[in-house]
Design a protein around this motif. Structure first.
Motif, PDB file in Angstrom:
ATOM      1  N   ARG A 139      71.380  85.010  42.690  1.00  0.00           N
ATOM      2  CA  ARG A 139      71.217  84.068  44.099  1.00  0.00           C
ATOM      3  C   ARG A 139      71.931  83.326  44.232  1.00  0.00           C
ATOM      4  NH1 ARG A 139      66.598  82.974  45.906  1.00  0.00           N
ATOM      5  NH2 ARG A 139      67.179  80.929  46.678  1.00  0.00           N
ATOM      6  N   ALA A 140      72.673  83.529  45.530  1.00  0.00           N
ATOM      7  CA  ALA A 140      73.308  83.062  46.496  1.00  0.00           C
ATOM      8  C   ALA A 140      73.203  81.611  47.056  1.00  0.00           C
ATOM      9  CB  ALA A 140      74.475  83.983  47.536  1.00  0.00           C
ATOM     10  N   ALA A 141      72.161  82.052  47.359  1.00  0.00           N
ATOM     11  CA  ALA A 141      71.777  80.944  48.810  1.00  0.00           C
ATOM     12  C   ALA A 141      71.075  79.927  47.703  1.00  0.00           C
ATOM     13  CB  ALA A 141      70.412  81.086  49.493  1.00  0.00           C
ATOM     14  N   PRO A 142      70.847  78.518  48.136  1.00  0.00           N
ATOM     15  CA  PRO A 142      70.499  77.375  47.386  1.00  0.00           C
ATOM     16  C   PRO A 142      68.970  77.480  46.647  1.00  0.00           C
ATOM     17  CG  PRO A 142      71.576  76.152  49.064  1.00  0.00           C
ATOM     18  CD  PRO A 142      71.359  78.331  49.550  1.00  0.00           C
ATOM     19  N   PRO A 143      68.673  77.083  45.949  1.00  0.00           N
ATOM     20  CA  PRO A 143      69.438  76.288  45.007  1.00  0.00           C
ATOM     21  C   PRO A 143      70.104  77.995  43.914  1.00  0.00           C
ATOM     22  CG  PRO A 143      67.227  77.439  44.146  1.00  0.00           C
ATOM     23  CD  PRO A 143      67.058  76.388  45.329  1.00  0.00           C
ATOM     24  N   SER A 144      71.296  78.488  44.684  1.00  0.00           N
ATOM     25  CA  SER A 144      72.532  79.265  43.739  1.00  0.00           C
ATOM     26  C   SER A 144      72.694  79.234  42.297  1.00  0.00           C
ATOM     27  CB  SER A 144      74.026  78.876  44.662  1.00  0.00           C
ATOM     28  OG  SER A 144      74.487  78.067  44.141  1.00  0.00           O
ATOM     29  N   SER A 145      73.148  80.316  41.522  1.00  0.00           N
ATOM     30  CA  SER A 145      73.121  80.398  40.107  1.00  0.00           C
ATOM     31  C   SER A 145      74.834  80.316  40.263  1.00  0.00           C
ATOM     32  CB  SER A 145      73.337  82.530  40.133  1.00  0.00           C
ATOM     33  OG  SER A 145      72.008  82.133  40.112  1.00  0.00           O
ATOM     34  N   VAL A 146      75.167  79.568  39.088  1.00  0.00           N
ATOM     35  CA  VAL A 146      76.464  79.664  39.087  1.00  0.00           C
ATOM     36  C   VAL A 146      76.890  79.940  38.120  1.00  0.00           C
ATOM     37  CG1 VAL A 146      76.735  77.490  40.942  1.00  0.00           C
ATOM     38  CG2 VAL A 146      75.982  76.829  39.086  1.00  0.00           C
TER      39      VAL A 146
ATOM     40  N   THR B 205      88.700  88.669  39.537  1.00  0.00           N
ATOM     41  CA  THR B 205      88.447  90.138  39.398  1.00  0.00           C
ATOM     42  C   THR B 205      87.777  90.438  39.943  1.00  0.00           C
ATOM     43  OG1 THR B 205      87.674  90.383  36.864  1.00  0.00           O
ATOM     44  CG2 THR B 205      89.895  89.901  37.521  1.00  0.00           C
ATOM     45  N   ASP B 206      86.555  89.983  40.328  1.00  0.00           N
ATOM     46  CA  ASP B 206      85.027  91.366  40.948  1.00  0.00           C
ATOM     47  C   ASP B 206      85.190  89.942  42.359  1.00  0.00           C
ATOM     48  OD1 ASP B 206      82.849  91.693  42.226  1.00  0.00           O
ATOM     49  OD2 ASP B 206      82.391  91.929  40.011  1.00  0.00           O
ATOM     50  N   ARG B 207      85.504  90.619  43.505  1.00  0.00           N
ATOM     51  CA  ARG B 207      85.365  90.052  45.195  1.00  0.00           C
ATOM     52  C   ARG B 207      84.206  89.517  44.963  1.00  0.00           C
ATOM     53  NH1 ARG B 207      89.355  94.321  47.478  1.00  0.00           N
ATOM     54  NH2 ARG B 207      91.079  93.577  46.193  1.00  0.00           N
ATOM     55  N   GLY B 208      83.266  89.564  44.854  1.00  0.00           N
ATOM     56  CA  GLY B 208      82.045  89.160  45.160  1.00  0.00           C
ATOM     57  C   GLY B 208      81.597  88.172  44.588  1.00  0.00           C
ATOM     58  N   TRP B 209      82.520  87.035  44.133  1.00  0.00           N
ATOM     59  CA  TRP B 209      82.595  85.682  44.015  1.00  0.00           C
ATOM     60  C   TRP B 209      82.920  84.642  44.937  1.00  0.00           C
ATOM     61  CZ3 TRP B 209      79.010  84.584  40.432  1.00  0.00           C
ATOM     62  CH2 TRP B 209      78.511  85.413  39.726  1.00  0.00           C
ATOM     63  N   LYS B 210      82.558  83.418  44.886  1.00  0.00           N
ATOM     64  CA  LYS B 210      83.361  82.181  45.590  1.00  0.00           C
ATOM     65  C   LYS B 210      83.679  81.368  44.082  1.00  0.00           C
ATOM     66  CE  LYS B 210      79.609  82.399  49.345  1.00  0.00           C
ATOM     67  NZ  LYS B 210      79.248  81.404  50.030  1.00  0.00           N
TER      68      LYS B 210
ATOM     69  N   THR C  84      80.688  81.142  42.158  1.00  0.00           N
ATOM     70  CA  THR C  84      79.087  80.803  43.046  1.00  0.00           C
ATOM     71  C   THR C  84      78.765  83.071  43.706  1.00  0.00           C
ATOM     72  OG1 THR C  84      78.824  79.017  43.004  1.00  0.00           O
ATOM     73  CG2 THR C  84      77.357  80.456  44.319  1.00  0.00           C
ATOM     74  N   PRO C  85      77.726  83.458  43.350  1.00  0.00           N
ATOM     75  CA  PRO C  85      78.015  84.937  44.286  1.00  0.00           C
ATOM     76  C   PRO C  85      77.854  84.352  45.332  1.00  0.00           C
ATOM     77  CG  PRO C  85      75.789  84.332  43.138  1.00  0.00           C
ATOM     78  CD  PRO C  85      76.548  83.343  42.976  1.00  0.00           C
ATOM     79  N   ALA C  86      78.766  85.423  45.852  1.00  0.00           N
ATOM     80  CA  ALA C  86      79.182  85.204  47.634  1.00  0.00           C
ATOM     81  C   ALA C  86      77.448  86.431  48.350  1.00  0.00           C
ATOM     82  CB  ALA C  86      79.997  86.339  48.303  1.00  0.00           C
ATOM     83  N   ALA C  87      76.767  86.693  47.310  1.00  0.00           N
ATOM     84  CA  ALA C  87      75.636  87.346  47.695  1.00  0.00           C
ATOM     85  C   ALA C  87      74.656  87.721  46.845  1.00  0.00           C
ATOM     86  CB  ALA C  87      75.362  88.865  48.670  1.00  0.00           C
ATOM     87  N   ASP C  88      73.648  87.893  46.820  1.00  0.00           N
ATOM     88  CA  ASP C  88      72.657  87.980  45.769  1.00  0.00           C
ATOM     89  C   ASP C  88      72.953  89.471  44.627  1.00  0.00           C
ATOM     90  OD1 ASP C  88      70.973  85.282  46.366  1.00  0.00           O
ATOM     91  OD2 ASP C  88      69.260  87.212  47.577  1.00  0.00           O
ATOM     92  N   THR C  89      72.926  89.000  43.208  1.00  0.00           N
ATOM     93  CA  THR C  89      73.242  90.133  42.997  1.00  0.00           C
ATOM     94  C   THR C  89      72.499  90.699  42.085  1.00  0.00           C
ATOM     95  OG1 THR C  89      74.911  91.456  42.111  1.00  0.00           O
ATOM     96  CG2 THR C  89      75.771  89.047  41.807  1.00  0.00           C
ATOM     97  N   ALA C  90      72.802  90.916  40.792  1.00  0.00           N
ATOM     98  CA  ALA C  90      72.113  91.741  39.009  1.00  0.00           C
ATOM     99  C   ALA C  90      72.975  91.309  38.247  1.00  0.00           C
ATOM    100  CB  ALA C  90      70.962  92.038  39.635  1.00  0.00           C
TER     101      ALA C  90
END
Length: 108
Positions: free
Chosen positions: A11-18, A50-55, A70-76
């Motif tokens: 998850r990107a939104a709180p509570p976010s995955s890290v 190396t993956d642009r989908g992360w903050k 932290t993922p920038a968007a919800d992902t799997a």
């Protein structure tokens, strides 16, 4: 390796995955063979995602350097995996790299 199912949802939104990537440093006069580097060179260690989908947030915590991803968007995470990030230590005489974490080559 995850081969079946929908994978692990992040998850990107709180509570976010890290993902937390950290390492110990060795202070002058200490014997910490598990430390990635010594304290004087710790600022030369970097984490390249190396993956642009992360903050990425970097923190220096005394004898530990830490990055929180932290993922920038919800992902799997599913399917085959590749490296998520790489740490590099740059000094005048050497460069060491190590791949850390993993992420899906096939995202959902």
């Amino acid at each position: 390796m995850l081969r079946d199912g929908s994978g692990i949802t992040l998850r990107a939104a709180p509570p976010s995955s890290v993902f937390v990537v950290s390492f110990d440093v060795q202070e002058e006069g200490e014997d910490r063979p598990w430390a990635l580097t010594d304290a004087a060179a710790a600022s030369a260690v970097s984490l390249k995602v190396t993956d642009r989908g992360w903050k990425v947030r970097e923190e220096a915590l005394g004898q530990r350097v830490q990055w929180t991803l932290t993922p920038a968007a919800d992902t799997a995470i599913k399917g085959s995996h590749k490296g998520l990030a790489q740490t590099d230590e740059h000094t005048s005489s050497t460069q060491r790299s190590k791949t850390v974490g993993s992420t899906a080559a096939d995202r959902g």
